[in-house]
Motif scaffolding. Structure first.
Motif, short mmCIF file in Angstrom:
data_model
loop_
_atom_site.label_atom_id
_atom_site.label_comp_id
_atom_site.label_asym_id
_atom_site.label_seq_id
_atom_site.Cartn_x
_atom_site.Cartn_y
_atom_site.Cartn_z
N ASP A 120 1.10 -1.35 -0.22
CA ASP A 120 -0.20 -0.39 -0.21
C ASP A 120 1.11 1.18 0.18
OD1 ASP A 120 -2.16 -1.45 -0.29
OD2 ASP A 120 -3.00 -1.77 2.04
N LEU A 121 2.10 0.80 0.56
CA LEU A 121 2.44 2.17 0.57
C LEU A 121 3.56 2.74 -0.76
CD1 LEU A 121 5.30 1.78 3.25
CD2 LEU A 121 3.30 2.85 3.57
N SER B 46 -4.93 0.19 5.27
CA SER B 46 -4.24 0.66 6.16
C SER B 46 -4.01 1.48 5.92
CB SER B 46 -3.07 -0.46 5.22
OG SER B 46 -3.07 -0.07 4.05
N TYR B 47 -3.51 2.87 6.87
CA TYR B 47 -3.07 3.87 6.74
C TYR B 47 -2.22 4.29 5.78
CZ TYR B 47 -5.83 3.62 10.72
OH TYR B 47 -6.74 3.73 11.34
N ALA B 48 -1.02 3.13 4.98
CA ALA B 48 0.19 3.57 4.34
C ALA B 48 0.78 4.29 4.37
CB ALA B 48 -0.58 4.10 3.26
N LEU B 49 0.74 5.17 6.07
CA LEU B 49 1.91 6.52 5.84
C LEU B 49 2.85 6.24 6.22
CD1 LEU B 49 0.36 7.75 9.56
CD2 LEU B 49 0.27 8.35 7.89
N TYR B 50 3.95 6.59 5.63
CA TYR B 50 5.38 6.37 4.74
C TYR B 50 6.24 6.38 6.31
CZ TYR B 50 3.53 8.06 0.65
OH TYR B 50 3.11 8.27 -0.36
N PRO B 51 6.81 4.76 7.34
CA PRO B 51 7.24 5.22 8.49
C PRO B 51 8.37 5.73 8.52
CG PRO B 51 7.46 2.87 7.63
CD PRO B 51 6.23 4.04 6.35
N HIS B 52 8.72 5.88 7.52
CA HIS B 52 10.41 6.21 7.62
C HIS B 52 10.55 8.07 7.71
CE1 HIS B 52 9.34 6.03 3.34
NE2 HIS B 52 10.97 6.75 2.74
N MET B 53 9.30 8.80 7.00
CA MET B 53 9.08 9.90 7.42
C MET B 53 8.05 10.90 8.29
SD MET B 53 8.38 10.92 3.66
CE MET B 53 8.69 9.39 2.44
N LEU C 65 6.18 16.41 -4.37
CA LEU C 65 5.98 15.56 -5.25
C LEU C 65 5.70 16.43 -6.68
CD1 LEU C 65 5.54 12.22 -5.28
CD2 LEU C 65 7.51 12.89 -5.87
N THR D 249 7.57 -0.42 10.97
CA THR D 249 6.22 -0.09 12.26
C THR D 249 5.47 1.01 12.44
OG1 THR D 249 7.53 0.27 14.24
CG2 THR D 249 6.67 -2.05 13.87
N GLY D 250 4.12 1.27 12.61
CA GLY D 250 3.90 2.47 12.27
C GLY D 250 3.07 2.92 10.82
N ALA D 251 3.47 2.07 9.59
CA ALA D 251 3.25 2.16 8.61
C ALA D 251 1.91 1.94 7.97
CB ALA D 251 3.73 1.76 7.36
N VAL D 252 0.94 0.66 8.40
CA VAL D 252 -0.34 0.33 8.65
C VAL D 252 -1.03 -0.05 9.73
CG1 VAL D 252 -0.04 0.26 6.00
CG2 VAL D 252 0.12 -1.88 7.82
N LYS D 253 -1.99 -0.15 9.58
CA LYS D 253 -2.84 -0.59 11.06
C LYS D 253 -2.14 -2.59 11.14
CE LYS D 253 -6.79 -0.13 9.45
NZ LYS D 253 -8.05 1.50 9.30
N PRO E 198 5.51 8.07 12.69
CA PRO E 198 3.84 7.62 13.10
C PRO E 198 3.91 6.48 13.55
CG PRO E 198 5.00 7.41 10.21
CD PRO E 198 5.85 8.26 10.98
N ARG E 199 4.60 5.59 13.90
CA ARG E 199 4.46 4.45 15.01
C ARG E 199 4.84 4.84 16.12
NH1 ARG E 199 9.86 4.47 12.98
NH2 ARG E 199 11.80 4.83 14.11
N ASP F 204 0.44 9.74 -4.85
CA ASP F 204 0.53 11.66 -4.28
C ASP F 204 1.55 12.06 -4.66
OD1 ASP F 204 -0.67 11.35 -1.64
OD2 ASP F 204 1.17 10.67 -0.42
N ARG G 69 -2.53 14.37 4.82
CA ARG G 69 -1.62 13.93 3.58
C ARG G 69 -2.77 14.07 2.26
NH1 ARG G 69 1.34 7.88 3.56
NH2 ARG G 69 -0.53 7.79 2.59
N ARG H 125 -2.94 8.99 13.21
CA ARG H 125 -2.76 7.82 12.52
C ARG H 125 -3.46 8.60 11.14
NH1 ARG H 125 0.01 2.08 14.14
NH2 ARG H 125 1.50 3.15 15.55
N PHE I 109 4.88 15.46 1.45
CA PHE I 109 5.40 14.22 0.92
C PHE I 109 4.74 15.15 -0.86
CE2 PHE I 109 5.75 10.35 -1.73
CZ PHE I 109 6.70 10.05 -1.77
N PRO I 110 3.34 14.56 -0.85
CA PRO I 110 2.97 15.45 -2.32
C PRO I 110 3.31 16.44 -2.67
CG PRO I 110 1.24 14.07 -0.35
CD PRO I 110 2.31 14.49 -0.05
#
Ligand SMILES: Nc1ncnc2c1ncn2[C@@H]1O[C@H](COP(=O)(O)OP(=O)(O)OP(=O)(O)O)[C@@H](O)[C@H]1O
Ligand SMILES: [Mg+2]
Lengths: 280, 394
Positions: A169-170, B83-90, B102, A275-279, B131-132, A177, B146, B139, B98-99
């Motif tokens: 999904d990412l 699933s929220y699909a947040l970018y975990p490294h940001m 871009l 972790t934290g990316a998706v539910k 996000p974590r 985006d 976003r 979230r 991010f958008p």
């Protein structure tokens, strides 16, 4: 209550002692080599674990011999470029295998594993002849190509395991985006696969850095001879002396970069990056 | 802002047909809901609108322009994933930026928009977190953030609330409704929660096994469901279903019988399969000394189970269906028809009556609200004013 406490203590003791034992067992040879490299030539045979006198004469000897610095430079260059190339190519291949539907992707993985299991010694002969014909014998490129070929399967395996763990999904989110497929890959997928990239990089680097078989067979001069091969050509300071001290000093010198690389990369291999990316 | 038009959209995955011949138009600024049970093709439909999937056949157009071939990055739609699909490294800030990055907006503009979105979603204090380190609701808000910073043509939300606890869900639901009204952006919202569908949507489309069953306002779907599935899916607790028998223009139910209107009896006679009658729990009431006498079908019921929800009391009871053909209701509805010879029904009554389990009550059914379905096709028989002319007391 007391029994559980005792139980916890004995368990801790067991693991603690075990760890110490393993570490000591693994490090004794390393200490021995360091100790040897610091002894004077005359003391080499004294059998003492900790040398009575400390001298850097072997280090001086190693670096004053012109072939060693050249070999060191070759090692760094060849191992570095091989690692970069194998990890880059492995990354694209692994990504394609994990994310794209195309016929034969299982076959690619299986074949890659088969190549990794090939004993190098069995292809040394043909490789030697081919490289001579192609003009790759005793060149950096000749070794880089060999190392890359042998480590690519490993890199693909490690990286595909990591890519598989990244939520797809990412990537879709990045595409929506406004990212191109390449941007999504570089800005989202690669940073998340970083632990895998570093793991693969360490393993590929170690393979290329420590390799002796290919290095000794496919090189003949200082042009491309790497350290493990060069050490074999060491001579002592006199004809009647074993080059033990020089070999020990050279070994210490070539081990350092590996330790540095592992320490540097190890800090990047943090678990739970996604972790934290998706539910969950 | 955009009008999204789907014409004859189908999507096949090898052997499975995920979406079949869907045609509808989502008007500019509308809050459009897609509901249906799991696996009915909601996500697939959304993915086709946003460009992640290519329709097998059919055309999708936005503001009159066909976008089938357009890459998702060029559609300027924002999506919030199941699933929220947040970018975990940001960090939260980088996620929202991010958008915009871009899109190559200036740093100043990016900061402005991110700050504004953060204020709207109450994320100001969390901007530097990863996000974590956020809770589920936070979230979810970042994912919304976003989406809104981009000022997109349309929002596509795929079950954005499905993993939140009940309270947070209600809170976020109202927040999303408020946000959408404020921004006036065309929104397509996927859910399988029918409360969300009823409260949020301007219009709802009910999907079942890849097919579009009915589109309408929440009220239309609730009051005039086009078929058995929609009737059973919309409303909680679900509608009551009973088998019915028709002779001449006389309709017999397990609870009583009645005379049908002319149009209705014509339709019923033309159909082949048995008839299914349906009514909502609130169309039953208790007959007592104080309330008015029953002008519908009156019957006695033995209470099996009581559900007290504070403002409402639901009583469950069995109706004997001996001698009637067994009903065949669509799958995926929470209705049990397994019991032979009896059917569980539910009534919504005033909690003040204080009825307990095992007690008996006299209930009155409002026959004007009865709906009739053809069980062979599942379609509802069309009605003019009232289906029923008179009641024949047993
Ligand atoms: N990539 C795919 N390959 C094969 N089949 C798929 C694929 N994606 C979806 N399907 C199938 O298409 C159908 C519809 O799937 P979809 O994800 O749209 O359902 P959904 O309505 O979103 O369900 P849920 O409420 O569980 O999210 C399902 O039967 C599913 O198995
Ligand atoms: Mg879905």
């Amino acid at each position: 209550m007391t029994t559980t406490k005792d139980h916890g203590l004995s368990e801790r003791l067991f693991w603690g002692l075990g760890s110490v034992l393993v570490v000591v067992y693994a490090l004794i040879p390393v200490f021995w080599i360091i100790s040897l490299s610091l002894k004077r030539s005359a003391d080499l045979g004294d059998g003492r674990f900790i040398s009575a006198t400390v001298s850097l004469e072997h280090y001086q000897a190693v670096f004053s011999d012109p072939q060693f610095p050249a070999a060191l430079w070759n090692s760094i260059g060849i191992a570095g470029i091989s690692t970069l190339a194998a990890v880059m190519l492995g990354m694209f291949a692994a990504y394609a295998i994990v994310r794209l539907e195309f016929p034969g992707r299982r076959l690619i993985l299986a074949t890659a594993l088969a190549i990794a299991m090939f004993p190098p010694i069995s292809i040394i002969g043909p490789l030697f002849n081919m490289w001579r014909v192609l003009g790759l014998y005793d060149t950096w490129f000749g070794l880089i190509l060999t190392y890359m070929t042998f480590t690519l399967p490993l890199a693909i395996w490690i990286l595909s395991a990591f890519f598989r763990s990244i939520p797809w999904d990412l990537e879709k989110a990045a595409r929506i985006d406004g990212a191109t497929p390449l941007q999504a890959f570089i800005k989202v997928i690669v940073p998340l696969a970083a632990p895998g990239v570093f793991t693969a990089a360490i393993l590929v680097f170690m393979f290329a850095w420590n390799d002796f078989v290919f290095a000794i067979s496919l090189t003949s001069t200082n042009d491309a001879r790497t350290v493990p091969a060069a050490i074999a050509f060491f001579t002592g300071s006199s004809r009647f002396e074993q080059p033990t001290g020089s070999i020990a000093a050279a070994s210490v010198v070539v081990t350092l970069p590996i330790i540095i690389v592992v320490l540097l990369f190890q800090r990047r291999i943090v678990a739970g990056l996604t972790t934290g990316a998706v539910k969950e | 802002m955009a009008e999204i038009k789907l014409s004859n959209i189908s999507k096949h995955f090898a052997a499975t047909i995920a979406v079949e011949e869907a045609s509808f138009t989502i008007s500019d600024g509308e809050f459009f809901i897609l509901v249906g049970p799991s696996g009915c093709g909601k996500s697939t439909l959304l993915n086709m609108i946003v460009g992640l999937e290519q329709p097998t056949t059919g055309e999708i157009s936005v503001d009159g322009q066909v976008v089938n071939e357009l890459d998702p990055k060029d559609r300027n739609m924002a999506m919030v994933f199941q699933s929220y699909a947040l970018y975990p490294h940001m960090s939260v800030r980088e996620n929202m930026a991010f958008p915009l990055r871009l899109a190559k907006l200036s740093q100043q503009e990016i900061d402005k928009r991110v700050t504004r979105a953060a204020v709207v979603l109450e994320l100001e204090d969390l901007l530097n977190r990863k996000p974590r380190a956020l809770s589920g609701g936070q979230r979810q808000r970042v994912a919304m953030g976003r989406a809104i910073v981009r000022e997109p043509k349309a929002f596509l939300l795929d079950e954005p609330l499905s993993n939140l606890d009940a309270k947070l869900r209600v809170q976020m639901r109202t927040e999303i409704a408020r946000l959408q009204r404020r921004l006036g952006t065309t929104t397509v919202y996927v859910t399988h929660d029918q409360t969300e569908a009823m409260t949020l949507g301007d219009r709802i489309a009910v999907l079942y096994k890849g097919r579009l069953l009915q589109i309408g306002t929440p009220r239309e779907l609730y009051e005039c469901p086009a078929n058995l599935f929609v009737a059973g899916f919309i409303g909680s607790p679900t509608m009551n279903f009973l088998p019915a028998r028709c002779k001449d223009s006389n309709l017999e139910l397990p609870l009583g019988s009645m005379r049908l209107s002319e149009t209705m009896s014509q339709q019923v006679e033309l159909s082949e399969g048995p008839v299914i009658a349906a009514f909502r729990p609130e169309h039953l009431r208790i007959v007592g000394e104080k309330n008015s006498p029953c002008d519908g079908v009156q019957f006695e019921a033995q209470v099996e189970l009581v559900e007290w929800l504070g403002a409402d009391l639901f009583i469950y009871f069995y109706a004997t269906t001996e001698g009637f053909e067994a009903m065949e209701l669509p799958e995926n509805l929470d209705i049990t028809t397994r019991d032979k010879d009896r059917q569980l029904l539910v009534a919504r009554i005033d909690p003040a009556t204080g009825i307990g389990e095992g007690g008996t009550v006299n209930l009155c059914m409002d026959v004007r609200r009865l709906l009739f379905f053809d069980s062979s096709t599942g379609e509802r028989f069309r009605q003019d004013k009232s289906n029923v002319i008179s009641i024949r007391h047993q």
